[in-house]
Write an enzyme that holds these catalytic residues in place. Sequence first.
Site, mmCIF file in Angstrom:
data_model
loop_
_atom_site.group_PDB
_atom_site.id
_atom_site.type_symbol
_atom_site.label_atom_id
_atom_site.label_comp_id
_atom_site.label_asym_id
_atom_site.label_seq_id
_atom_site.Cartn_x
_atom_site.Cartn_y
_atom_site.Cartn_z
ATOM 1 N NE ARG A 126 10.942 -1.377 4.410
ATOM 2 C CZ ARG A 126 9.784 -0.752 4.228
ATOM 3 N NH1 ARG A 126 8.749 -1.403 3.724
ATOM 4 N NH2 ARG A 126 9.646 0.515 4.540
ATOM 5 C CG ASP A 315 3.229 5.274 12.538
ATOM 6 O OD1 ASP A 315 2.635 4.279 12.108
ATOM 7 O OD2 ASP A 315 4.253 5.729 11.987
ATOM 8 C CG HIS A 619 11.504 16.221 -4.126
ATOM 9 N ND1 HIS A 619 12.630 16.391 -4.898
ATOM 10 C CD2 HIS A 619 10.588 15.614 -4.935
ATOM 11 C CE1 HIS A 619 12.405 15.933 -6.127
ATOM 12 N NE2 HIS A 619 11.175 15.450 -6.171
#
Length: 710
Positions: A126, A315, A619
Amino acid sequence: MTLRFRIAVPALLAVGTAFAAVDNAALSDAADGRDWPAWGRSFSEQRYSPLDQINTGNIGKLGLSWSLELDEVWNVSSQPLAIDGVIYTAVGYSRVYAIDAKRGAVLWQYDPQVDPRKMRMAWGSRGLAFWNDKVITGVQDGRLFALDARTGEKVWEVQTTEPGDNRYITGAPRVWRGRDGRGRVIIGHGGADFGHVRGYVTTYDADTGEQLWRWYTVPGNPADGFENEAMARAAETWSGEWWTFGAGGTVWNAMTYDPEYNRVYLGTGNGSPWNAQLRNPDGGDSLYLCSVVALDADTGEYAWHYQTTPNETWDYNSSMDMVTATLELDGAPRKVLMHAPKNGFFYVLDREDGTLISAEKIGKVTWAERIDLATGRPVEIPGARYTDGPALVWPGSGGTHNWHPMAFSPDTGLAYIPARELPGVYDGEGRKAATWKMTPDDVMGLKGFFDDIPKNAGSTSLLAWNPVTQQEVWRNPTPGATAGGVIVTRGGLVFQGLADGRFVATDAKTGAEVWSHPMGVGTQAPPLTYEVDGVQYVAVLAGWGGAPSLLGSLAAQHGWVGRQFPRRLLAFALDGKARLPDSPPPVEQVEPVDDPAFVVDAAKAERGKLIYQDCVICHGTAVVAGGYAPDLRASTVPLSAEAFAAIVRDGALMSRGMPPFAEFSDAELEALQHYIRQRARHEPSVWDQLGQAWDFIKLMVRMELAKRGW
C-alpha cells in the site's frame, strides 16, 4: 506520450543528485506543496496540498500529460510519493520504481524477490516512506528494507517477523526524527485473519536498520510475564486463554506521528479469532483491539488509548487513517485527532490525552445505537453480537470506511471520506470456548461463507463531513462497493479514482463533479499531486486488484476480470495532450467452459469447497472472479489434471503472481477440480433466490425484535 519499460534502466539519477531534506521540518511543512513526501503528504496525514495551479476555474483544461504501463506487477493499490521531480512507488510484492515525475520514464526499479510462500495474500503493497536519501518499504514476507534513492541499491534490510509465522507487511512505514537526533521508521504487520498472530509494531533506526523498540498491542501468556505495565493492565480486560490464539490487534495500515507531542498514534486491528465468545468468553474490553493507542515516539512507552469497539467481534478495525488538526471547538482552538474506523462512526479525540470529544454515525450502523459521550463507550443494540444465533449487521467486515484514506481541508473545514455501505452476516454456529480449537479451516470462529456476493449487495459514496458539527455536508454516490482513496487541494478540488475506470475531480465545497478522465481500468489507489518546474501534476495508479477480487459479482460488475487489463501510472497537467493507451473493453459476462464428460462427485466438490478458501482472495468467492486473477469457471486449465497440478502445486505461473501450493495432494487437487466444475455449472434457481430473501427477512425481524427487547 505512452512509455513501456519491462526492464530496469539503472542509475539515471546521478550519484551526486541533491535531494531536498525529507525530515521533520519538511514533513511538518504545510505550506510547501511541491513534493508529496509521505503517505498522507505530511505528518498530519491530512492528504491536503496547498497547490492551486489546478483549480475549480480551470479544471476543464486538465489533460493527460504522460502514462507508464507497469506490466511486471499485478496489484497497484498503492500510494506513490514524489520528491524533487521523482515519483517513488512500491507496487505488487513491493517492487519499487523510481520514475521521472515530469516525463514518466523509469529511472530504476528494485525487486525484493518475495518468498513464494508469502505470495498467498493478494493485498500487495500500500505504500512506502522516504527519509533523507533513502526509500523505505516493507515486503509481504515480513522484511523491511531501505534503498538508496539515487540508484535503487539496497542500504539495509531487517526481518521484522519470525520465520514461518502468519505475519505479513502490506502497509506503508512512517518516519520521523527523535529527540536524540536519530531518524526512526516504524512498521506493523497483518495476519490476524489467517492464524495465530499477536500484533506488534517495531521501530528501527532509519539510517542503519537497528531495532530501537517494539510494542505489543495485546497481552501474551501471563505465565511468561508482561513486557510493560500497559500489557499487565490490558490482561485484566481479557479472559480464558486468549494467548493460545494470538489474539490479533495487528497494526497493518494506519500510524500517525505527532511532532507537537512527540507521539505516534497506532490504529489497531481486530481480534483473532473474530468471534469474541471464543477468545474472551467471560467478557471484558479486550484491550488494545480496535483502538487508537498513543505511544512516546522515542521510547514506545504507553501514553493513552481510546477504544472504538470494546471486545469487538465483527472485524471492526481501527486501522484506518488518523488525521491531526486544530479545530475551533466551543470558541477555542483544540488539537484533535479525527478517525473514521470500520465501525461506522466518525470520532474526534483530544490529542493531548485521548478524551472523546464527539462521535456520530457516517452511514448505516445497526450494531450500536450511539456513542455515550460521558463514558466514551458504544451503546450496543441487543442481538448484534450473534451470541444466540446469526445476526445481520451494518456495517459488515468491510466497514463503513476501510483503508482507502480520507482527506481533510483546512480551507473548507471538511473531511472527505470514501464511504461504503455493505452488511455482514455473522454466525458462530454454536461454537464454545471450552471445546473450540483454531485450525487453518476455522480461523475466525464463524460459519464459513461460500456464496457469491451479488452486484447490488453494497454501495459506495464520497462523503463530505463536518467534524465540528458532526454532520454530513454532501454525499455523492460512487460506482460499486470499492472506491479509491482521496486527496484535496487548495485549488478547491477533491481527486479520486473510481471502480468504473474514471479519475474524477469534485468541487470540495459543493460536491459537484467538475471533471473526469478515463483510466482504461478501475482503481482503488489514492492519488497524489506535486509540482515540477512550475507545473502542477496530479497522478494516480490505475489497476484492478487486491481485496475487491474476492467479492465475486459485486466486484466483477465493473468488468475488469483477468490479466489482460492494464496496470499503469497516469499523470495529468493543465493542457496535457497525451493519448490514453489502448486497453481491452470491460468483460460484460464471463462465459464458463465445461467438459460434458466430466461427472461432478458431490462429496469431492464439498471437500473442494473448503480447500478453495485458500484461493478465494484472488479468484473470488464461489469461484466468481472479481479482479486480476482469471475466473476459473472460464479457464480450461482445471479441465486438465496435469495442467492444474503444474500451476497450482508446482508453481508454473509464479512469474505472473500465482503462488504454489506445494502441500496440496492429488486428492485435494481433484476435489478442487470437482468444486470448480460444480460452480461452473451452477445456475441460481428461483427457490435459491427466494430462500436467500427469506433468510434476510428473518434476520431483519430478529434484529428489530431484539432492539425492542422482545
